[in-house]
Enzyme design. Sequence first.
Site, PDB file in Angstrom:
ATOM      1  N   ASP A 152       0.926  -1.145   0.016  1.00  0.00           N
ATOM      2  CA  ASP A 152      -0.095  -0.022   0.099  1.00  0.00           C
ATOM      3  C   ASP A 152       0.873   1.209  -0.063  1.00  0.00           C
ATOM      4  O   ASP A 152       2.112   1.270   0.329  1.00  0.00           O
ATOM      5  CB  ASP A 152      -1.049  -0.213   1.208  1.00  0.00           C
ATOM      6  CG  ASP A 152      -1.760   1.160   1.490  1.00  0.00           C
ATOM      7  OD1 ASP A 152      -2.499   1.723   0.448  1.00  0.00           O
ATOM      8  OD2 ASP A 152      -1.436   1.682   2.444  1.00  0.00           O
ATOM      9  N   ASP A 170      -0.095   5.217   0.883  1.00  0.00           N
ATOM     10  CA  ASP A 170      -0.428   6.141   1.845  1.00  0.00           C
ATOM     11  C   ASP A 170      -0.499   5.360   3.418  1.00  0.00           C
ATOM     12  O   ASP A 170      -1.197   4.739   3.504  1.00  0.00           O
ATOM     13  CB  ASP A 170      -1.822   6.894   1.798  1.00  0.00           C
ATOM     14  CG  ASP A 170      -1.714   7.575   0.345  1.00  0.00           C
ATOM     15  OD1 ASP A 170      -1.039   8.568   0.329  1.00  0.00           O
ATOM     16  OD2 ASP A 170      -2.611   7.141  -0.375  1.00  0.00           O
ATOM     17  N   ASP A 206      -1.542  -0.721   5.759  1.00  0.00           N
ATOM     18  CA  ASP A 206      -1.674  -0.203   7.042  1.00  0.00           C
ATOM     19  C   ASP A 206      -3.100   0.022   7.486  1.00  0.00           C
ATOM     20  O   ASP A 206      -3.569   0.669   8.566  1.00  0.00           O
ATOM     21  CB  ASP A 206      -1.076   1.150   7.389  1.00  0.00           C
ATOM     22  CG  ASP A 206      -1.612   2.329   6.562  1.00  0.00           C
ATOM     23  OD1 ASP A 206      -2.126   3.423   7.160  1.00  0.00           O
ATOM     24  OD2 ASP A 206      -1.981   2.205   5.378  1.00  0.00           O
TER      25      ASP A 206
END
Length: 209
Positions: free
Chosen positions: A8, A10, A164
Amino acid sequence: MSKCLLFDNDGTLVDSEHLSSIGLAMMFENYGIKLDADELVIRFRGWKLTSILSLLEEENNIKLKSHFVAAYRDIVTKLFTRELKPVEGIVDALEALDGEKAVVSSGPLQKIKHALNICGLSKYFINNLFSSYEVGIWKPDPGIYLHAAKSMGYRPENCSVIDDGLVGVKAGVEAGMKTYFFNRFNEESNTVGVVPFQAMKELPKLIGN
């Protein structure tokens, strides 16, 4: 050991989520609405922007103007240029990890490229960049990770996901991939099979290098 590592962007590679949330809070100030950037980070990590905006419109009983998204993107681009940093420890982790690497993000492709360039991370991924806006699939749909794996020539079981957000973690597990949850906020994940960790320096050992 996974042959393909799907990251991922961001909050996982670049420490962008708080800046993005600040931008959102700034935009809503124009409507007389005060939003807490920290709360936005917790609530909406990994979400599709239109879903975030629809919910905030409903909660605040407003209708956003047609230029809202473009103006928001412009604010975030400027915030990124001034303040964006890589996630702590990610450079060392990327250097230590073998295997082909890709970015799989819910953000627009141009935003991904801009963030990676600012943080000096582009060299680890080259053109292996997969955006939900290009593919038309958003997390928690596992299709975004399956698409990335197939495009890079790997079977799901030979891939690992590092994310996250709870929506991204769910997508990774449902794609049949080993999934590592960068759990900076000590959240509880109900998704079975997830490997949680709280610092990027832990990741190479967890993955098996």
